[in-house]
Design a protein around this motif. Structure first.
Motif, short mmCIF file in Angstrom:
data_model
loop_
_atom_site.label_atom_id
_atom_site.label_comp_id
_atom_site.label_asym_id
_atom_site.label_seq_id
_atom_site.Cartn_x
_atom_site.Cartn_y
_atom_site.Cartn_z
N VAL A 293 48.81 20.18 68.43
CA VAL A 293 47.71 21.14 68.59
C VAL A 293 47.33 21.28 70.06
O VAL A 293 47.13 22.39 70.55
CB VAL A 293 46.49 20.71 67.73
N ILE A 294 47.28 20.17 70.75
CA ILE A 294 46.94 20.22 72.18
C ILE A 294 48.04 20.93 72.96
O ILE A 294 47.77 21.75 73.84
CB ILE A 294 46.68 18.80 72.71
N ASP A 295 49.30 20.65 72.62
CA ASP A 295 50.42 21.33 73.29
C ASP A 295 50.35 22.83 73.06
O ASP A 295 50.60 23.62 73.97
CB ASP A 295 51.76 20.79 72.79
N LEU A 296 50.03 23.23 71.84
CA LEU A 296 49.92 24.66 71.54
C LEU A 296 48.79 25.30 72.34
O LEU A 296 48.96 26.39 72.89
CB LEU A 296 49.68 24.86 70.05
N ALA A 297 47.66 24.63 72.44
CA ALA A 297 46.53 25.17 73.20
C ALA A 297 46.90 25.33 74.67
O ALA A 297 46.60 26.35 75.30
CB ALA A 297 45.31 24.26 73.05
N VAL A 298 47.57 24.33 75.23
CA VAL A 298 47.99 24.42 76.63
C VAL A 298 48.99 25.57 76.80
O VAL A 298 48.90 26.34 77.77
CB VAL A 298 48.61 23.08 77.10
N GLY A 299 49.90 25.73 75.85
CA GLY A 299 50.87 26.82 75.93
C GLY A 299 50.21 28.18 75.89
O GLY A 299 50.60 29.10 76.63
N ILE B 161 47.13 28.92 76.80
CA ILE B 161 46.38 29.12 78.06
C ILE B 161 47.34 29.47 79.20
O ILE B 161 47.09 30.40 79.98
CB ILE B 161 45.55 27.87 78.39
N ILE B 162 48.45 28.76 79.29
CA ILE B 162 49.42 29.06 80.35
C ILE B 162 50.02 30.44 80.14
O ILE B 162 50.21 31.20 81.10
CB ILE B 162 50.52 27.97 80.40
N GLY B 163 50.32 30.79 78.89
CA GLY B 163 50.86 32.12 78.61
C GLY B 163 49.89 33.23 78.99
O GLY B 163 50.29 34.25 79.55
N ALA B 164 48.62 33.02 78.70
CA ALA B 164 47.61 34.02 79.06
C ALA B 164 47.48 34.15 80.57
O ALA B 164 47.29 35.24 81.10
CB ALA B 164 46.27 33.66 78.43
N ILE C 272 50.87 37.83 86.00
CA ILE C 272 51.90 37.63 87.01
C ILE C 272 53.16 38.40 86.62
O ILE C 272 53.77 39.09 87.44
CB ILE C 272 52.21 36.13 87.19
N VAL C 273 53.54 38.29 85.36
CA VAL C 273 54.73 38.99 84.89
C VAL C 273 54.50 40.50 84.92
O VAL C 273 55.40 41.26 85.31
CB VAL C 273 55.11 38.52 83.47
N ALA C 274 53.32 40.95 84.55
CA ALA C 274 53.02 42.39 84.57
C ALA C 274 53.15 42.94 85.99
O ALA C 274 53.75 44.00 86.20
CB ALA C 274 51.62 42.64 84.03
N THR C 275 52.63 42.22 86.96
CA THR C 275 52.73 42.65 88.35
C THR C 275 54.18 42.63 88.82
O THR C 275 54.64 43.55 89.50
CB THR C 275 51.88 41.74 89.25
N LEU C 276 54.91 41.59 88.43
CA LEU C 276 56.32 41.50 88.81
C LEU C 276 57.12 42.68 88.26
O LEU C 276 57.87 43.32 88.99
CB LEU C 276 56.91 40.18 88.29
N VAL C 277 56.91 42.98 87.00
CA VAL C 277 57.67 44.08 86.39
C VAL C 277 57.26 45.42 86.98
O VAL C 277 58.10 46.23 87.36
CB VAL C 277 57.49 44.07 84.85
N PHE D 106 61.98 34.49 79.11
CA PHE D 106 62.95 33.76 79.91
C PHE D 106 62.26 32.74 80.81
O PHE D 106 62.72 31.60 80.94
CB PHE D 106 63.79 34.73 80.74
N ALA D 107 61.13 33.11 81.41
CA ALA D 107 60.40 32.18 82.27
C ALA D 107 59.87 30.99 81.47
O ALA D 107 59.95 29.84 81.92
CB ALA D 107 59.26 32.90 82.98
#
Length: 131
Positions: free
Chosen positions: A16-22, A24-27, A32-37, A87-88
């Motif tokens: 559950v903690i791993d999922l929450a961290v994932g 947050i990092i994804g959000a 960053i990805v939007a700006t890159l693309v 991919f990232a």
């Protein structure tokens, strides 16, 4: 009080903690990805395709009042953003799993049964070798 303790145990599990961290990092990673693309990847692709701006690609469907636009260019941008993000994240997970390689465990010693069997074998050998 049982439900509170049960929830606390559930929330403190590693998954559950791993999922929450994932999440947050994804959000945090999405802009960053939007700006890159939008600003780095799509302009050269548009240039190679004779100046086509993907975000402005659309199909016009005429109607009596206003034309309806199907903006498939924005969809293409979203697909490219998704692929880059996936991919990232794949590379990030590969890096984390490489860093967290479990250390090789020492081979387990003989079980108690094996020890007893060896003692019995040794006793039998002594019995047959002594006159």
């Amino acid at each position: 009080m049982g439900i509170v303790n049960e929830f606390k145990e559930f929330a403190m599990r590693g998954n559950v903690i791993d999922l929450a961290v994932g999440v947050i990092i994804g959000a945090a990673f999405a802009p960053i990805v939007a700006t890159l693309v939008d600003n780095i990847i799509m302009p050269p692709i548009g240039y190679l395709l004779a100046g086509v701006d993907f975000s402005s690609l659309a199909v016009h469907i005429p109607t009596p009042t206003e034309p309806v636009l199907i903006k498939y260019g924005i969809f293409l941008n979203a697909v490219i953003k998704f692929l880059i993000t996936a991919f990232a994240i794949f590379l990030l997970i590969k890096l984390i799993s490489f860093v967290q390689k479990p250390k090789a465990a020492a081979p387990p010693g003989p079980t108690q049964t094996e020890i007893y069997l060896k003692e019995i074998r040794d006793l039998l050998e002594k019995r047959t070798t002594t006159p």
